[in-house]
Design a protein around this motif. Structure first.
Motif, short mmCIF file in Angstrom:
data_model
loop_
_atom_site.label_atom_id
_atom_site.label_comp_id
_atom_site.label_asym_id
_atom_site.label_seq_id
_atom_site.Cartn_x
_atom_site.Cartn_y
_atom_site.Cartn_z
N UNK A 146 -5.15 -1.99 0.95
CA UNK A 146 -4.87 -0.60 1.29
C UNK A 146 -4.21 0.17 0.16
N UNK A 147 -3.29 -0.46 -0.58
CA UNK A 147 -2.61 0.25 -1.66
C UNK A 147 -3.57 0.82 -2.69
N UNK A 148 -4.37 -0.03 -3.36
CA UNK A 148 -5.31 0.51 -4.34
C UNK A 148 -6.36 1.44 -3.72
N UNK A 149 -6.86 1.11 -2.49
CA UNK A 149 -7.91 1.93 -1.91
C UNK A 149 -7.39 3.30 -1.48
N UNK B 65 1.47 8.28 -3.34
CA UNK B 65 1.26 8.56 -1.91
C UNK B 65 1.38 7.31 -1.05
N UNK B 66 0.82 6.18 -1.50
CA UNK B 66 0.91 4.96 -0.71
C UNK B 66 2.36 4.52 -0.54
N UNK B 67 3.12 4.51 -1.63
CA UNK B 67 4.53 4.09 -1.54
C UNK B 67 5.31 4.98 -0.61
N UNK B 68 5.07 6.29 -0.67
CA UNK B 68 5.78 7.22 0.22
C UNK B 68 5.37 7.00 1.68
N UNK B 69 4.10 6.67 1.91
CA UNK B 69 3.65 6.42 3.28
C UNK B 69 4.31 5.18 3.86
N UNK B 70 4.41 4.13 3.06
CA UNK B 70 5.12 2.92 3.50
C UNK B 70 6.57 3.25 3.82
N UNK B 71 7.21 4.03 2.95
CA UNK B 71 8.60 4.40 3.17
C UNK B 71 8.76 5.20 4.45
N UNK B 72 7.85 6.15 4.70
CA UNK B 72 7.93 6.96 5.92
C UNK B 72 7.76 6.11 7.17
N UNK B 73 6.84 5.13 7.12
CA UNK B 73 6.62 4.26 8.28
C UNK B 73 7.87 3.45 8.60
N UNK B 74 8.58 3.00 7.58
CA UNK B 74 9.77 2.20 7.81
C UNK B 74 10.93 3.04 8.32
N UNK C 154 14.19 -6.05 -1.85
CA UNK C 154 13.39 -6.44 -3.01
C UNK C 154 12.15 -7.20 -2.62
N UNK C 155 12.27 -8.14 -1.66
CA UNK C 155 11.13 -8.94 -1.21
C UNK C 155 10.03 -8.04 -0.65
N UNK C 156 10.40 -7.14 0.26
CA UNK C 156 9.41 -6.30 0.92
C UNK C 156 8.73 -5.35 -0.06
N UNK C 157 9.47 -4.88 -1.05
CA UNK C 157 8.86 -3.98 -2.03
C UNK C 157 7.86 -4.72 -2.89
N UNK C 158 8.18 -5.95 -3.27
CA UNK C 158 7.23 -6.76 -4.02
C UNK C 158 5.95 -6.95 -3.21
N UNK C 159 6.09 -7.28 -1.92
CA UNK C 159 4.92 -7.54 -1.08
C UNK C 159 4.02 -6.31 -1.01
N UNK C 160 4.63 -5.13 -0.79
CA UNK C 160 3.82 -3.94 -0.55
C UNK C 160 3.30 -3.27 -1.82
N UNK C 161 3.97 -3.49 -2.95
CA UNK C 161 3.61 -2.76 -4.17
C UNK C 161 2.99 -3.64 -5.25
#
Length: 455
Positions: free
Chosen positions: A43-46, A73-82, A275-282
């Protein structure tokens, strides 16, 4: 009552507990494919490519009229969901403990999230807003369902079983993620032979994760059973309990203040897990945009993480039996710090070095997560599992919006993902210091729970 009857009753209780444990593992099997295939790989790259297709000549999209660099945009969307999950989890936790109906809540979150994920098949062209909305819905449901799922652990496993049970659950999940990634890799790499475009292959992989999540959630929902806690009422309707959710949350927070050592653990976990969750998502964004790696390389790297994370979770579970969960987690944080520091210096277009980084991450990822979950389960007063695990999920994912936000802002300001990744070392170093200061034996005793021989 005869001794034989007592022994028979104990055996039946143990057998019933093992059956629930085996059912519990299947939710890790069900939802880990979303975490792996959707959040970590595709999802991130797409979604970034979709956002770039909708961007203006300066490279910005404008959701709600706000100028946002397409690459953020992807990083901000993940942040908004959390951030939204922060609001949902305490109410869901209070509702679960007050009514004793975790299974219906778990099922509702699982199938709403699965439906949103399946809907990602329709993400294409310049529909970046649709992608952001589906991501937010799916991720909120994923986070809340994990809170409810984790809160079953202290109810289905005895204190001396929890490290092993938690580790098996994580290993089961990573095995599922790896299995589906093999199929995804075959579809993506051979999309021409299947008669579909590259974009269609990605959308099929996204949607299939939702179908998988929904299908295998049936098993834990059949085997797990609801329990009435001390504060729950069999006659209380969910609507009435929901109306009292805020009051219950305030009571939970007041109760947690009576357990400052539990709060100290949560603070440490909040920091290093960010840190763990950011590595996973980014990680996939870093690999594709900064290191110039293709999607096939990223899939293979994440597949390597999945395989080694399953093995690492089981190996660290055995290490915890010998050295204790506390020391083993501290050792994993040292490994995380060294690995991420090395990741900053990775050369571009060098798949071998990226695979080496993925292997190092895999070996510590599953174990650090599984042992953190089992260690926290010892710090929860009986009858308050869902409420306390809602606070755990706030630390696990709900407050992990900070890492993606920092990651996105750093890229927005500098245009370099290397500058974003280097900040994550701080999360692991500070988390180590905070966790090392927590006296876990005293914390377990203060929560009113038996202290295992080795912790």
């Amino acid at each position: 009552m005869s001794a034989q009857a007592v022994v028979g009753g104990v055996d039946e209780e143990a057998a019933a507990r093992r059956r629930e444990q085996r059912g519990w593992y299947w939710y890790d099997w069900a939802n880990s494919v979303y975490s792996t295939s959707v959040l970590t790989v595709f999802l991130g790259p797409y979604l970034t490519s979709v956002a770039k297709a909708a961007a203006d000549p300066d490279g910005f999209v404008h959701p709600l009229g706000i100028p946002v660099r397409a690459g953020s945009f992807f990083a901000y969307s993940v942040s908004a969901s959390l951030l939204l999950a922060v609001l949902a989890m305490p109410v869901a936790g209070a509702l679960a403990d007050r009514t004793g109906r975790k299974k219906p809540l778990l099922g509702g979150c699982a199938y709403t999230g699965a439906a949103a994920t399946a809907g990602m098949f329709f993400l294409g062209g310049d529909r970046y807003l649709l992608g952001g909305a589906l991501l937010i819905i799916a991720n909120v449901c994923f986070v809340v369902s994990m809170m409810l799922y984790n809160s079953f652990l202290p109810q289905i496993a005895e204190p001396d079983e929890r490290d092993a049970v938690s580790s098996r659950g994580w290993a089961f999940g990573y095995a599922a993620g790896g299995l589906v990634l093999v199929v995804d890799l075959a579809l993506y790499a051979g999309h021409d032979s299947f008669g579909v475009s590259e974009g269609t292959a990605v959308r099929i992989c996204l949607a299939s994760a939702g179908l998988w999540w929904g299908a295998f959630s049936l098993i834990p929902l059949r085997r797990l059973r609801d329990r009435r806690g001390a504060g729950s009422s069999a006659r209380e309707e969910p609507g009435a309990a929901l109306g009292q959710g805020r009051r219950q949350l305030r009571e939970t927070l007041r109760d947690m203040r009576r357990h400052p050592l539990t709060l100290a653990f949560l603070l440490a976990y909040l920091v290093y897990n960010d840190g763990v969750q950011t590595v996973i998502s980014q990680a996939s964004i870093y690999g594709s945009e900064e290191l110039g790696l293709d999607q096939t390389t990223l899939i293979i790297a994440v597949l390597l993480v999945q395989v080694l994370a399953a093995a690492g979770a089981l190996a660290m579970g055995r290490m915890a039996r010998r050295y204790g969960a506390h020391r083993t987690i501290l050792g994993s944080l040292v490994a995380w710090t060294v690995t991420l520091a090395a990741g900053f210096f990775l050369p571009a277009k060098a798949p071998v070095w990226f695979f080496a980084l993925a292997a190092a991450i895999g070996l510590v990822l599953g174990g650090s997560q599984a042992l953190s979950r089992s260690l926290f389960s010892h710090l929860v007063p009986r009858g308050k599992e869902a409420e306390y695990f809602s606070a755990y999920e706030l630390s696990d994912r709900g407050v992990s919006w900070l890492g993606p936000l920092v990651f996105g802002v750093a890229y927005q300001l500098t245009g370099s993902y290397r500058d974003a990744i280097v900040s994550l070392v701080v999360f692991f170093a500070v988390g180590f210091v905070l966790l090392a200061r927590v006296p876990v034996r005293r914390a377990i005793a203060a929560a009113g729970n038996p202290v295992p021989d080795r912790i």
